[in-house]
Design an enzyme around this catalytic site. Sequence first.
Site, mmCIF file in Angstrom:
data_model
loop_
_atom_site.group_PDB
_atom_site.id
_atom_site.type_symbol
_atom_site.label_atom_id
_atom_site.label_comp_id
_atom_site.label_asym_id
_atom_site.label_seq_id
_atom_site.Cartn_x
_atom_site.Cartn_y
_atom_site.Cartn_z
ATOM 1 N N ALA A 181 0.876 -1.173 0.000
ATOM 2 C CA ALA A 181 0.000 0.000 0.000
ATOM 3 C C ALA A 181 0.910 1.218 0.000
ATOM 4 C CB ALA A 181 -0.864 -0.015 1.250
ATOM 5 N N GLY B 231 0.345 -4.943 0.883
ATOM 6 C CA GLY B 231 -0.835 -4.979 0.008
ATOM 7 C C GLY B 231 -0.580 -5.700 -1.305
ATOM 8 N N GLU C 50 -0.988 -9.252 -0.465
ATOM 9 C CA GLU C 50 -2.422 -9.430 -0.175
ATOM 10 C C GLU C 50 -3.234 -9.473 -1.475
ATOM 11 O OE1 GLU C 50 -2.228 -6.171 2.677
ATOM 12 O OE2 GLU C 50 -3.187 -7.474 4.149
ATOM 13 N N GLU D 234 4.301 -5.207 7.425
ATOM 14 C CA GLU D 234 3.574 -4.121 8.104
ATOM 15 C C GLU D 234 4.032 -3.842 9.530
ATOM 16 O OE1 GLU D 234 2.225 -6.289 6.050
ATOM 17 O OE2 GLU D 234 0.763 -5.289 4.768
#
Length: 259
Positions: A65, A111, A114, A134
Amino acid sequence: MYNNVLTSHNGGITTITINRPSKLNALNKETIQELHDAFDEANKNIKTKVIIITGSGEKAFVAGADISEFANFSIDQGGQLAAKGQELLFDFVANLSTPVIAAVNGFALGGGLELAMSAHFRIASDNAKMGLPEVSLGVIPGYGGTQRLPQLVGKGRAMEMIMTAGMVDANQALNYGLVNHVVSQEELLPLAEKLASKIMRNSSVAIGAAINSVNAAYEDGVNGFETEIKEFGSCFGTKDFKEGTTAFLEKRKADFPGK
Ligand code: COA
């Protein structure tokens, strides 16, 4: 048409390429919305039988992200970021009736991993590196990573990957069952297309029913065996079932109408 996403269509395959190479294809808000729109459009297109998702450039699938976008978020904004992202992209992709193959061509972090895990299965190039870093930023995976990683690699391995914030290389990912195949970077898209061609020979309606049934195992309050019975039964009402069984009995190749 999009700022950060490229799409191309060839012989039943729609390839969606995340195209923000200067930021290692990091997922900012705009890219997440564009990916939603591109997946939605491909899924609605009757000509699309398989979707391949990959990253542009030779370095990254997606490096996570976009950290610069959420660095100053509040508790509420953080929660909303995860909720909106899961709804728009990660759960959306996982639940598409069109098969999605992730071709992981480099870093797939946070992300990025993911997103790859939301796809129905994954293949990787030998330079790929995967992880959920993260906790090194003081946060946890928020786009389904704490749920999908244990489903794919087992709880202990997922716990180790998440707690250490470390990366696994392509061979380790293969060994973990996180990806199904590892090839060179040049061979990655050709392999994705070869697998897509195999999938396309089969009934797209039955494949959609199978995806729904497999996914049911991971949904709260849903009995996957009951979903399977329902989906199995519904196949008997499709033109594809008529064609598939008739073709078998007539000793010819099925030509599925996709209905
Ligand atoms: N969010 C925002 N920008 C990112 C990013 C992310 N997740 N990942 C990389 N970028 C940007 C960098 O800031 C840099 O931009 P700049 O040139 O404007 O400074 C550019 O992409 C290239 O990255 P860089 O770090 O210089 O490449 P590298 O080869 O030295 O390192 C990584 C590659 C993947 C190891 C490193 O970029 C990294 O650790 N990224 C963050 C991974 C992460 O924690 N993801 C989880 C987010 S929740």
